[in-house]
Design an enzyme around this catalytic site. Structure first.
Site, PDB file in Angstrom:
ATOM      1  N   HIS A  70       0.832  -1.209   0.000  1.00 36.53           N
ATOM      2  CA  HIS A  70       0.000   0.000   0.000  1.00 36.53           C
ATOM      3  C   HIS A  70       0.867   1.260   0.000  1.00 36.53           C
ATOM      4  CE1 HIS A  70       0.558  -0.697   4.359  1.00 36.53           C
ATOM      5  NE2 HIS A  70       0.328   0.600   4.523  1.00 36.53           N
ATOM      6  N   HIS A  72       1.012   5.386   1.316  1.00 39.96           N
ATOM      7  CA  HIS A  72       0.509   6.465   2.176  1.00 39.96           C
ATOM      8  C   HIS A  72       1.038   7.776   1.630  1.00 39.96           C
ATOM      9  CE1 HIS A  72      -0.903   4.551   5.973  1.00 39.96           C
ATOM     10  NE2 HIS A  72      -0.102   3.571   5.623  1.00 39.96           N
ATOM     11  N   TYR A 133       3.235   9.744  11.724  1.00 39.76           N
ATOM     12  CA  TYR A 133       2.500   8.489  11.573  1.00 39.76           C
ATOM     13  C   TYR A 133       2.877   7.796  10.258  1.00 39.76           C
ATOM     14  CZ  TYR A 133      -1.235   5.265  10.426  1.00 39.76           C
ATOM     15  OH  TYR A 133      -1.921   4.157  10.034  1.00 39.76           O
ATOM     16  N   GLN A 137       5.279   4.009   9.429  1.00 40.30           N
ATOM     17  CA  GLN A 137       4.718   2.818   8.807  1.00 40.30           C
ATOM     18  C   GLN A 137       5.794   1.802   8.453  1.00 40.30           C
ATOM     19  OE1 GLN A 137       1.205   2.207   8.530  1.00 40.30           O
ATOM     20  NE2 GLN A 137       1.605   3.787  10.042  1.00 40.30           N
TER      21      GLN A 137
END
Length: 143
Positions: A70, A72, A133, A137
Site C-alpha cells: 500500500h 501512504h 504516523y 509505517q
C-alpha cells in the site's frame, strides 16, 4: 481563544487568485488483491512518478511512504482543482507507466491499483503528527 489564534498562526496557508486555503489530506491506496509488488525498483520508480505528478498538478507532496502492499501520502491540494482529480491522476499515470516499464506487473495483476482509496482530511491535527504516523509505517512493518 489565544490558543486557537496561535494554532492558526502556525498553519501555512496557500493561495491562488480566488482563495486562501490549507487543504491537507492523508491518502492510502493498495495494489489489486493487496499484492506485495511495491518493492525495489518498482518502489523507487513509483516514488519518482508520484513526486513528478504532484509537481505537475501543483499539489504539495508533504510526506510519502510506500509499503510493499500500500501507499501512504500526505498531500495539500488546491480545493478548486480537487483531491479526487489529483488521486485519480496519480493512480492512473503510475499504473500506466509502471505496467509499461515493469512487465511482471502485467502478468501478476489485471490492473495495478484497486478502484478504491482511503482519504481523510488532516483537519485540526498538526501535519507534523500525520507525517510522523506515515513515516512510522515502515518502522512498524519491520517489527
Amino acid at each position: 481563544m489565544l490558543a486557537l489564534y496561535n494554532f492558526l498562526m502556525d498553519i501555512k496557508y496557500k493561495s491562488n487568485n480566488n482563495i486562501v486555503y490549507s487543504c491537507k489530506y492523508h491518502v492510502v491506496w493498495c495494489p489489486k488483491y493487496r499484492r506485495k509488488v511495491l518493492v525495489g525498483k518498482i518502489e523507487d520508480r513509483l516514488r519518482e512518478l508520484i513526486q513528478e505528478t504532484c509537481i505537475e498538478l501543483q499539489s504539495e507532496l508533504i510526506e510519502l511512504e510506500i509499503m510493499p502492499d500500500h501507499v501512504h501520502l500526505l498531500i495539500e491540494v488546491d480545493p478548486q482543482f480537487g483531491v479526487h482529480k489529483v488521486i485519480k491522476t496519480i493512480k492512473g499515470r503510475t499504473s500506466r507507466m509502471l505496467r509499461k516499464e515493469f512487465k511482471e506487473l502485467t502478468t501478476k495483476l489485471p490492473t495495478l491499483w484497486t478502484n478504491s482509496y482511503f482519504i481523510s482530511t488532516v483537519g485540526g491535527a498538526p501535519s507534523a503528527i500525520i507525517k510522523q504516523y506515515i513515516q512510522s509505517q515502515k518502522v512498524s512493518e519491520r517489527r
